[in-house]
Scaffold this active site. Sequence first.
Site, PDB file in Angstrom:
ATOM      1  N   TYR A 168      24.098  45.564  20.721  1.00 51.84           N
ATOM      2  CA  TYR A 168      25.130  46.531  20.333  1.00 51.84           C
ATOM      3  C   TYR A 168      26.163  46.658  21.463  1.00 51.84           C
ATOM      4  CZ  TYR A 168      27.246  50.822  18.527  1.00 51.84           C
ATOM      5  OH  TYR A 168      28.146  51.757  18.058  1.00 51.84           O
ATOM      6  N   LYS A 172      30.166  45.603  21.251  1.00 48.47           N
ATOM      7  CA  LYS A 172      31.245  46.577  21.432  1.00 48.47           C
ATOM      8  C   LYS A 172      32.120  46.259  22.651  1.00 48.47           C
ATOM      9  CE  LYS A 172      30.461  49.062  17.797  1.00 48.47           C
ATOM     10  NZ  LYS A 172      31.468  49.139  16.731  1.00 48.47           N
TER      11      LYS A 172
HETATM   12  N1  LIG Z   1      28.929  57.765  15.524  1.00 52.27           N
HETATM   13  C1  LIG Z   1      29.137  57.520  16.816  1.00 52.27           C
HETATM   14  O1  LIG Z   1      28.971  58.404  17.688  1.00 52.27           O
HETATM   15  C2  LIG Z   1      29.629  56.169  17.248  1.00 52.27           C
HETATM   16  C3  LIG Z   1      29.696  55.914  18.625  1.00 52.27           C
HETATM   17  C4  LIG Z   1      30.213  54.701  19.038  1.00 52.27           C
HETATM   18  C5  LIG Z   1      30.648  53.769  18.117  1.00 52.27           C
HETATM   19  N2  LIG Z   1      30.537  54.041  16.790  1.00 52.27           N
HETATM   20  C6  LIG Z   1      31.023  53.026  15.850  1.00 52.27           C
HETATM   21  O2  LIG Z   1      31.801  53.665  14.850  1.00 52.27           O
HETATM   22  C7  LIG Z   1      31.745  52.900  13.647  1.00 52.27           C
HETATM   23  C8  LIG Z   1      31.336  53.797  12.497  1.00 52.27           C
HETATM   24  O3  LIG Z   1      30.005  54.227  12.718  1.00 52.27           O
HETATM   25  P1  LIG Z   1      29.369  55.520  12.050  1.00 52.27           P
HETATM   26  O4  LIG Z   1      28.693  56.257  13.139  1.00 52.27           O
HETATM   27  O5  LIG Z   1      30.332  56.193  11.188  1.00 52.27           O
HETATM   28  O6  LIG Z   1      28.207  54.813  11.206  1.00 52.27           O
HETATM   29  P2  LIG Z   1      27.857  54.842   9.640  1.00 52.27           P
HETATM   30  O7  LIG Z   1      26.605  54.067   9.500  1.00 52.27           O
HETATM   31  O8  LIG Z   1      27.892  56.230   9.143  1.00 52.27           O
HETATM   32  O9  LIG Z   1      29.087  54.041   9.002  1.00 52.27           O
HETATM   33  C9  LIG Z   1      29.261  52.667   9.143  1.00 52.27           C
HETATM   34  C10 LIG Z   1      29.702  52.105   7.818  1.00 52.27           C
HETATM   35  O10 LIG Z   1      29.924  50.697   7.945  1.00 52.27           O
HETATM   36  C11 LIG Z   1      29.486  50.080   6.761  1.00 52.27           C
HETATM   37  N3  LIG Z   1      29.183  48.671   6.990  1.00 52.27           N
HETATM   38  C12 LIG Z   1      28.149  48.161   7.715  1.00 52.27           C
HETATM   39  N4  LIG Z   1      28.155  46.828   7.656  1.00 52.27           N
HETATM   40  C13 LIG Z   1      29.220  46.475   6.886  1.00 52.27           C
HETATM   41  C14 LIG Z   1      29.738  45.223   6.471  1.00 52.27           C
HETATM   42  N5  LIG Z   1      29.158  44.070   6.840  1.00 52.27           N
HETATM   43  N6  LIG Z   1      30.854  45.219   5.707  1.00 52.27           N
HETATM   44  C15 LIG Z   1      31.441  46.379   5.314  1.00 52.27           C
HETATM   45  N7  LIG Z   1      30.958  47.597   5.673  1.00 52.27           N
HETATM   46  C16 LIG Z   1      29.868  47.643   6.453  1.00 52.27           C
HETATM   47  C17 LIG Z   1      28.227  50.854   6.404  1.00 52.27           C
HETATM   48  O11 LIG Z   1      27.870  50.681   5.027  1.00 52.27           O
HETATM   49  C18 LIG Z   1      28.633  52.276   6.738  1.00 52.27           C
HETATM   50  O12 LIG Z   1      29.149  52.954   5.623  1.00 52.27           O
HETATM   51  C19 LIG Z   1      30.749  51.766  13.918  1.00 52.27           C
HETATM   52  O13 LIG Z   1      31.462  50.610  14.314  1.00 52.27           O
HETATM   53  C20 LIG Z   1      29.944  52.291  15.082  1.00 52.27           C
HETATM   54  O14 LIG Z   1      29.343  51.267  15.829  1.00 52.27           O
HETATM   55  C21 LIG Z   1      30.024  55.219  16.331  1.00 52.27           C
END
Ligand SMILES: NC(=O)c1ccc[n+]([C@@H]2O[C@H](COP(=O)([O-])OP(=O)(O)OC[C@H]3O[C@@H](n4cnc5c(N)ncnc54)[C@H](O)[C@@H]3O)[C@@H](O)[C@H]2O)c1
Length: 322
Positions: A168, A172
């Site tokens: 991961y 990133k």
């Molecule tokens: N939530 C946090 O604090 C946090 C921190 C750092 C980074 N992020 C990043 O933010 C982004 C959103 O994460 P989140 O926390 O909302 O997670 P989440 O799991 O709620 O949402 C991610 C979405 O991406 C979709 N997805 C996954 N694989 C896919 C694919 N191959 N094609 C199309 N859609 C796909 C999933 O179905 C899901 O709806 C991600 O890239 C995550 O790594 C989140």
Amino acid sequence: MSQTLLGKVALVTGGGRGLGRAHALALARAGARVVVNDLGGSDRGEGADPDMAAAVAREIQEVGGNAIASNADVSDWDDAGRAVRLALDTFGRLDIIVNNAGISRFAPIGAMSREDWTLTIGVNLTGTAAVTHWAAAHWIEVGPESGRAIINTSSPAGTNPLPGSPAYCASKAGVAALTIASAAELAPLGVRVNAIAPMGRTRLTDAVPFVAELMKAPATGFDRAAPDCVSPVVVYLASPACRFTGRVFGIEGDDLFVFDGWSARHRFNNAGTAWDQATLAERLEAIDLQDLGWGIAPATHMVMPNPSDATLKTLATIAEER
Ligand SMILES: NC(=O)c1ccc[n+]([C@@H]2O[C@H](COP(=O)([O-])OP(=O)(O)OC[C@H]3O[C@@H](n4cnc5c(N)ncnc54)[C@H](O)[C@@H]3O)[C@@H](O)[C@H]2O)c1
């Protein structure tokens, strides 16, 4: 909110839930027509559910916005192209891309499987590159136009990698590098490319008990982990008000961190001679070893993003309690 994105078309990957859903709604509120893309799989990248994207597209339509759903799997190079094509076929143009789709599979390097590595890199990094590729190919075809923007999703785990989930972290950090490289390449086409390193309460953070604890909504007062705190930064980066490109913006609650890319704080020169081991050992004595932040909370080292004062305080309290 003023409709700063009126006339623009945005594609939000992973827009069916979590941060992506908040971004899609915020972009629509700002006037953009939105392609809500989501495969609808699990947080580990397994399975699919076509209703996730459709539900958010409906939410946007119900409040008078214009949206369409895409179920493309962005980790598949050609399927990512299908999402871009849907935007062009439906709305006739594409101005804004929010590469947000992501998965998380916790596995330390010694326990990590080939599948952990390939799925994580596949969605988080290849998915970002593939959508960017297809959009760039279209923009090259139709020629330059100002006001285009790509907002990628890096992570505090990419800017400040920590143990526990190297795939991961690498994906990133790769997104951050891709952001800088794409920004330089796409500037002549009128495209600004930036990334966010967000923190927001979603199923990804809920999956890690101590992170879930850190990000619990308070009974009263400001909810700094609400995904809605992240989306205004995305709207700003998509808007003509933004003058940046090639930068990473950390965002957590009311704290914003602007990264300067990689910088070498130490520089040495060996006066026209190749380095040798003994000279290296001697000269590098001058550098302090890095504090990886473990001293703050050994058991909670995974959340050491661009830590805000509030996060540091909470981590210290949790560490003391253990
Ligand atoms: N939530 C946090 O604090 C946090 C921190 C750092 C980074 N992020 C990043 O933010 C982004 C959103 O994460 P989140 O926390 O909302 O997670 P989440 O799991 O709620 O949402 C991610 C979405 O991406 C979709 N997805 C996954 N694989 C896919 C694919 N191959 N094609 C199309 N859609 C796909 C999933 O179905 C899901 O709806 C991600 O890239 C995550 O790594 C989140």
